[in-house]
Motif scaffolding. Structure first.
Motif, PDB file in Angstrom:
ATOM      1  N   ALA A  34       0.833  -1.205   0.000  1.00  7.41           N
ATOM      2  CA  ALA A  34       0.000   0.000   0.000  1.00  7.41           C
ATOM      3  C   ALA A  34       0.869   1.257   0.000  1.00  7.41           C
ATOM      4  CB  ALA A  34      -0.945  -0.002   1.201  1.00  7.41           C
ATOM      5  N   VAL A  35       1.932   1.251   0.784  1.00  2.87           N
ATOM      6  CA  VAL A  35       2.841   2.408   0.823  1.00  2.87           C
ATOM      7  C   VAL A  35       3.463   2.628  -0.554  1.00  2.87           C
ATOM      8  CG1 VAL A  35       5.025   3.266   1.756  1.00  2.87           C
ATOM      9  CG2 VAL A  35       3.304   2.318   3.296  1.00  2.87           C
ATOM     10  N   VAL A  36       3.921   1.560  -1.191  1.00  2.69           N
ATOM     11  CA  VAL A  36       4.511   1.665  -2.536  1.00  2.69           C
ATOM     12  C   VAL A  36       3.494   2.256  -3.502  1.00  2.69           C
ATOM     13  CG1 VAL A  36       5.330   0.316  -4.514  1.00  2.69           C
ATOM     14  CG2 VAL A  36       6.215  -0.161  -2.224  1.00  2.69           C
ATOM     15  N   ARG A  37       2.281   1.735  -3.487  1.00  2.08           N
ATOM     16  CA  ARG A  37       1.242   2.218  -4.400  1.00  2.08           C
ATOM     17  C   ARG A  37       0.892   3.679  -4.153  1.00  2.08           C
ATOM     18  NH1 ARG A  37      -2.314  -1.279  -2.264  1.00  2.08           N
ATOM     19  NH2 ARG A  37      -3.989   0.176  -2.727  1.00  2.08           N
ATOM     20  N   PHE A  38       0.737   4.036  -2.878  1.00  5.18           N
ATOM     21  CA  PHE A  38       0.325   5.397  -2.549  1.00  5.18           C
ATOM     22  C   PHE A  38       1.424   6.406  -2.844  1.00  5.18           C
ATOM     23  CE2 PHE A  38      -3.145   3.203  -0.814  1.00  5.18           C
ATOM     24  CZ  PHE A  38      -4.155   4.095  -0.520  1.00  5.18           C
ATOM     25  N   VAL A  39       2.667   6.065  -2.565  1.00  7.88           N
ATOM     26  CA  VAL A  39       3.776   6.981  -2.864  1.00  7.88           C
ATOM     27  C   VAL A  39       3.905   7.167  -4.377  1.00  7.88           C
ATOM     28  CG1 VAL A  39       6.289   7.253  -2.777  1.00  7.88           C
ATOM     29  CG2 VAL A  39       5.038   6.598  -0.715  1.00  7.88           C
ATOM     30  N   ALA A  53      -2.398   6.933 -11.395  1.00  9.17           N
ATOM     31  CA  ALA A  53      -2.446   7.190  -9.949  1.00  9.17           C
ATOM     32  C   ALA A  53      -3.765   6.713  -9.351  1.00  9.17           C
ATOM     33  CB  ALA A  53      -2.247   8.682  -9.677  1.00  9.17           C
ATOM     34  N   VAL A  54      -4.852   7.047 -10.000  1.00  7.75           N
ATOM     35  CA  VAL A  54      -6.167   6.605  -9.511  1.00  7.75           C
ATOM     36  C   VAL A  54      -6.240   5.081  -9.538  1.00  7.75           C
ATOM     37  CG1 VAL A  54      -8.648   6.596 -10.037  1.00  7.75           C
ATOM     38  CG2 VAL A  54      -7.365   8.739 -10.074  1.00  7.75           C
ATOM     39  N   GLY A  55      -5.725   4.471 -10.595  1.00  9.87           N
ATOM     40  CA  GLY A  55      -5.713   3.016 -10.673  1.00  9.87           C
ATOM     41  C   GLY A  55      -4.909   2.377  -9.557  1.00  9.87           C
ATOM     42  N   LEU A  56      -3.731   2.926  -9.261  1.00  6.41           N
ATOM     43  CA  LEU A  56      -2.889   2.367  -8.190  1.00  6.41           C
ATOM     44  C   LEU A  56      -3.593   2.414  -6.841  1.00  6.41           C
ATOM     45  CD1 LEU A  56       0.625   3.776  -9.134  1.00  6.41           C
ATOM     46  CD2 LEU A  56      -0.017   1.357  -8.979  1.00  6.41           C
ATOM     47  N   PRO A  73      12.833   0.177 -14.140  1.00  7.57           N
ATOM     48  CA  PRO A  73      12.546  -0.998 -13.289  1.00  7.57           C
ATOM     49  C   PRO A  73      11.709  -0.647 -12.057  1.00  7.57           C
ATOM     50  CG  PRO A  73      14.892  -0.882 -13.835  1.00  7.57           C
ATOM     51  CD  PRO A  73      14.262   0.381 -14.330  1.00  7.57           C
ATOM     52  N   VAL A  74      11.847   0.564 -11.573  1.00  9.58           N
ATOM     53  CA  VAL A  74      11.031   0.988 -10.422  1.00  9.58           C
ATOM     54  C   VAL A  74       9.560   1.059 -10.828  1.00  9.58           C
ATOM     55  CG1 VAL A  74      10.600   2.852  -8.765  1.00  9.58           C
ATOM     56  CG2 VAL A  74      12.956   2.242  -9.384  1.00  9.58           C
ATOM     57  N   TRP A  75       9.281   1.669 -12.000  1.00  9.38           N
ATOM     58  CA  TRP A  75       7.894   1.752 -12.462  1.00  9.38           C
ATOM     59  C   TRP A  75       7.315   0.365 -12.720  1.00  9.38           C
ATOM     60  CZ3 TRP A  75       5.443   5.680 -11.051  1.00  9.38           C
ATOM     61  CH2 TRP A  75       6.006   6.957 -11.053  1.00  9.38           C
ATOM     62  N   VAL A  76       8.109  -0.521 -13.301  1.00  6.05           N
ATOM     63  CA  VAL A  76       7.645  -1.896 -13.526  1.00  6.05           C
ATOM     64  C   VAL A  76       7.386  -2.573 -12.178  1.00  6.05           C
ATOM     65  CG1 VAL A  76       8.279  -4.166 -14.434  1.00  6.05           C
ATOM     66  CG2 VAL A  76       8.752  -2.107 -15.782  1.00  6.05           C
ATOM     67  N   GLY A  77       8.262  -2.345 -11.216  1.00  2.90           N
ATOM     68  CA  GLY A  77       8.074  -2.903  -9.874  1.00  2.90           C
ATOM     69  C   GLY A  77       6.810  -2.391  -9.210  1.00  2.90           C
ATOM     70  N   VAL A  78       6.552  -1.100  -9.338  1.00  2.00           N
ATOM     71  CA  VAL A  78       5.327  -0.519  -8.784  1.00  2.00           C
ATOM     72  C   VAL A  78       4.108  -1.175  -9.429  1.00  2.00           C
ATOM     73  CG1 VAL A  78       3.912   1.584  -8.727  1.00  2.00           C
ATOM     74  CG2 VAL A  78       6.337   1.698  -8.111  1.00  2.00           C
ATOM     75  N   ALA A  79       4.155  -1.329 -10.748  1.00  2.00           N
ATOM     76  CA  ALA A  79       3.036  -1.965 -11.455  1.00  2.00           C
ATOM     77  C   ALA A  79       2.821  -3.393 -10.948  1.00  2.00           C
ATOM     78  CB  ALA A  79       3.298  -1.962 -12.959  1.00  2.00           C
ATOM     79  N   LEU A  80       3.906  -4.140 -10.775  1.00  2.00           N
ATOM     80  CA  LEU A  80       3.800  -5.520 -10.300  1.00  2.00           C
ATOM     81  C   LEU A  80       3.300  -5.595  -8.862  1.00  2.00           C
ATOM     82  CD1 LEU A  80       6.976  -7.126 -11.898  1.00  2.00           C
ATOM     83  CD2 LEU A  80       4.577  -7.573 -12.472  1.00  2.00           C
ATOM     84  N   VAL A  81       3.818  -4.714  -8.006  1.00  2.00           N
ATOM     85  CA  VAL A  81       3.360  -4.698  -6.613  1.00  2.00           C
ATOM     86  C   VAL A  81       1.870  -4.411  -6.568  1.00  2.00           C
ATOM     87  CG1 VAL A  81       3.448  -3.336  -4.471  1.00  2.00           C
ATOM     88  CG2 VAL A  81       5.564  -4.147  -5.513  1.00  2.00           C
ATOM     89  N   GLY A  82       1.447  -3.413  -7.334  1.00  2.00           N
ATOM     90  CA  GLY A  82       0.024  -3.078  -7.344  1.00  2.00           C
ATOM     91  C   GLY A  82      -0.832  -4.215  -7.849  1.00  2.00           C
ATOM     92  N   PHE A  83      -0.348  -4.902  -8.863  1.00  2.00           N
ATOM     93  CA  PHE A  83      -1.140  -5.950  -9.496  1.00  2.00           C
ATOM     94  C   PHE A  83      -1.122  -7.257  -8.710  1.00  2.00           C
ATOM     95  CE2 PHE A  83      -1.868  -9.205 -12.845  1.00  2.00           C
ATOM     96  CZ  PHE A  83      -3.148  -8.816 -13.198  1.00  2.00           C
ATOM     97  N   LEU A  84       0.044  -7.630  -8.174  1.00  2.00           N
ATOM     98  CA  LEU A  84       0.202  -8.950  -7.558  1.00  2.00           C
ATOM     99  C   LEU A  84       0.005  -8.988  -6.047  1.00  2.00           C
ATOM    100  CD1 LEU A  84       3.308 -10.174  -9.589  1.00  2.00           C
ATOM    101  CD2 LEU A  84       0.898 -10.730  -9.978  1.00  2.00           C
ATOM    102  N   ALA A  85       0.358  -7.923  -5.361  1.00  2.00           N
ATOM    103  CA  ALA A  85       0.290  -7.950  -3.897  1.00  2.00           C
ATOM    104  C   ALA A  85      -1.159  -7.900  -3.426  1.00  2.00           C
ATOM    105  CB  ALA A  85       1.061  -6.766  -3.313  1.00  2.00           C
TER     106      ALA A  85
END
Length: 173
Positions: A7-12, A58-61, A117-129
């Motif tokens: 959640a912190v990753v997504r919100f930041v 941002a809204v999606g995250l 890679p950070v943006w890809v990581g954010v996308a993956l965290v949002g999608f998978l976590a």
């Protein structure tokens, strides 16, 4: 703990995207020269579409992290930022990065490529976590408020400092 960290990753990331979008919408005159320097066709449309994509991501995250458009949009933005940086570097041109409007004075280049890679990581965290109770439309309004306050503070603090310096110079005999 994983839910809270995700959640912190997504919100930041959402806050960064909203801040960047707000800066581009508030001062498009700073964004357009970057697009012209990159020789992007349809500068007028792109000036609006990029911040809208950032707002959508941002809204999606925050609200819909598991919906497929969210990671696609976040990754797409990261790829587009890295590609324009690579183009600028390939041409050997120093093109001002308009990522954060007046708040940024960097040049397109390694930073945007390294951020991919950070943006890809954010996308993956949002999608998978797992999101638990940390997503939903109700968080979008709170994030919008925080972003609005951040933009206002970012605009007003330099003005207040300038005014303070001016007032001090007037008081000195």
């Amino acid at each position: 703990m994983i839910i809270a960290s995700a959640a912190v990753v997504r919100f930041v990331a959402a806050l960064v995207l909203l801040y960047a979008a707000a800066q581009k919408l508030v001062a498009p005159r700073l964004f357009r020269p970057t697009l012209h320097a990159l020789r992007i066709p349809g500068v007028g449309a792109v000036t609006i579409l990029v911040p809208l994509a950032e707002i959508g991501a941002a809204v999606g995250l925050v609200s819909f992290p598991h919906a497929m458009p969210t990671p696609v949009l976040v990754t797409g933005l990261g790829v587009s930022f890295a590609v324009v940086a690579a183009v600028a570097m390939r041409r050997g041109e120093r093109i001002r990065c308009a990522c954060y409007g007046e708040a940024g004075d960097a040049v397109l280049g390694v930073r945007q490529i390294a951020a991919l890679p950070v943006w890809v990581g954010v996308a993956l965290v949002g999608f998978l976590a797992p999101v638990g109770a940390t997503s939903g439309v109700r968080y979008t309004a709170a994030l919008g408020l925080v972003t609005a306050v951040a933009v206002i503070v970012a605009k007003l603090v330099p003005l207040a400092r300038e005014n303070h310096s001016y007032m001090q110079s007037r008081e000195t005999p």
